[in-house]
Scaffold this active site. Structure first.
Site, PDB file in Angstrom:
ATOM      1  N   GLY A 196      18.603  12.308 -35.293  1.00 53.16           N
ATOM      2  CA  GLY A 196      19.032  11.002 -34.797  1.00 53.16           C
ATOM      3  C   GLY A 196      20.234  11.047 -33.872  1.00 53.16           C
ATOM      4  N   GLN A 197      20.697  12.252 -33.529  1.00 58.02           N
ATOM      5  CA  GLN A 197      21.862  12.320 -32.626  1.00 58.02           C
ATOM      6  C   GLN A 197      21.434  11.977 -31.204  1.00 58.02           C
ATOM      7  OE1 GLN A 197      24.100  16.014 -32.676  1.00 58.02           O
ATOM      8  NE2 GLN A 197      25.744  15.139 -31.417  1.00 58.02           N
ATOM      9  N   SER A 198      22.144  11.035 -30.596  1.00 60.22           N
ATOM     10  CA  SER A 198      21.821  10.638 -29.225  1.00 60.22           C
ATOM     11  C   SER A 198      22.979  10.888 -28.263  1.00 60.22           C
ATOM     12  CB  SER A 198      21.425   9.157 -29.176  1.00 60.22           C
ATOM     13  OG  SER A 198      22.484   8.350 -29.670  1.00 60.22           O
ATOM     14  N   ASP A 245      30.756   0.546 -32.914  1.00 61.72           N
ATOM     15  CA  ASP A 245      29.490   0.955 -32.299  1.00 61.72           C
ATOM     16  C   ASP A 245      28.899  -0.246 -31.553  1.00 61.72           C
ATOM     17  OD1 ASP A 245      27.263   3.436 -33.127  1.00 61.72           O
ATOM     18  OD2 ASP A 245      26.544   1.649 -32.086  1.00 61.72           O
ATOM     19  N   ASN A 272      25.015  12.686 -37.573  1.00 63.00           N
ATOM     20  CA  ASN A 272      23.699  13.128 -37.120  1.00 63.00           C
ATOM     21  C   ASN A 272      23.888  14.398 -36.305  1.00 63.00           C
ATOM     22  OD1 ASN A 272      22.362  10.854 -38.227  1.00 63.00           O
ATOM     23  ND2 ASN A 272      22.951   9.631 -36.444  1.00 63.00           N
ATOM     24  N   HIS A 294      30.662  13.004 -33.728  1.00 59.60           N
ATOM     25  CA  HIS A 294      31.250  11.746 -34.206  1.00 59.60           C
ATOM     26  C   HIS A 294      30.791  11.472 -35.625  1.00 59.60           C
ATOM     27  CE1 HIS A 294      27.476  10.970 -32.097  1.00 59.60           C
ATOM     28  NE2 HIS A 294      27.252   9.988 -32.958  1.00 59.60           N
ATOM     29  N   LEU A 295      31.644  10.759 -36.356  1.00 58.56           N
ATOM     30  CA  LEU A 295      31.300  10.262 -37.683  1.00 58.56           C
ATOM     31  C   LEU A 295      30.955   8.791 -37.543  1.00 58.56           C
ATOM     32  CD1 LEU A 295      32.910  12.833 -38.439  1.00 58.56           C
ATOM     33  CD2 LEU A 295      34.068  11.497 -40.210  1.00 58.56           C
ATOM     34  N   HIS A 296      29.860   8.381 -38.160  1.00 60.85           N
ATOM     35  CA  HIS A 296      29.572   6.952 -38.284  1.00 60.85           C
ATOM     36  C   HIS A 296      30.192   6.472 -39.592  1.00 60.85           C
ATOM     37  CE1 HIS A 296      26.110   6.729 -35.327  1.00 60.85           C
ATOM     38  NE2 HIS A 296      26.117   8.027 -35.568  1.00 60.85           N
TER      39      HIS A 296
END
Ligand code: AMP
Length: 112
Positions: free
Chosen positions: A91-93, A29, A85, A98-100
């Site tokens: 909090g998704q931007s 990230d 998210n 995707h997985l954090h």
């Protein structure tokens, strides 16, 4: 709709890619929230988790296994957090699923 992640997948913009296979990739990230912060991204464009369908069942499992593999690869498999998210208020931007993977510090519960 195509996002910045599609451009990374297409190699149109650079990224620090740690792992890639036929259906996903994992990359650092750019704005890390922990000493280790990696994103696991399916190559298929799925905007959010709730946009996934039963057809994506194997892919979703694959992403989890890829995340575990990357955690092992990075030496953080003893303690890490996976976050998805879903939606702007969560909090998704970037609207490409995707997985954090977050690791390397103490995490609180409940999350903020
Ligand atoms: P989310 O807010 O859950 O949608 O997560 C999107 C993540 O993508 C954020 O943590 C961003 O820092 C990260 N991000 C955005 N653009 C890039 C990029 N070009 N390379 C790597 N990570 C990115």
């Amino acid at each position: 709709m195509a996002t910045i992640f599609s451009r990374i997948i297409q190699r149109e913009i650079p990224a620090n890619i740690l792992y890639e296979d036929e259906s996903c990739l994992a990359l650092r990230d750019v704005n890390p929230q922990a000493p280790t912060h990696v994103l696991v991204i399916p190559k298929k464009e799925i905007a959010t988790l709730v946009d996934a369908t039963p057809e994506d069942q194997a892919l979703l499992g694959h992403l989890m296994l890829a995340a575990a593999r990357v955690a092992r690869q990075l030496g953080v498999s003893d303690a890490f957090r996976i976050v998805v998210n879903n939606g702007a208020d969560a909090g998704q931007s970037v609207f490409h699923l995707h997985l954090h993977i977050l690791a390397g510090r103490k995490f609180r519960w409940p999350p903020g």
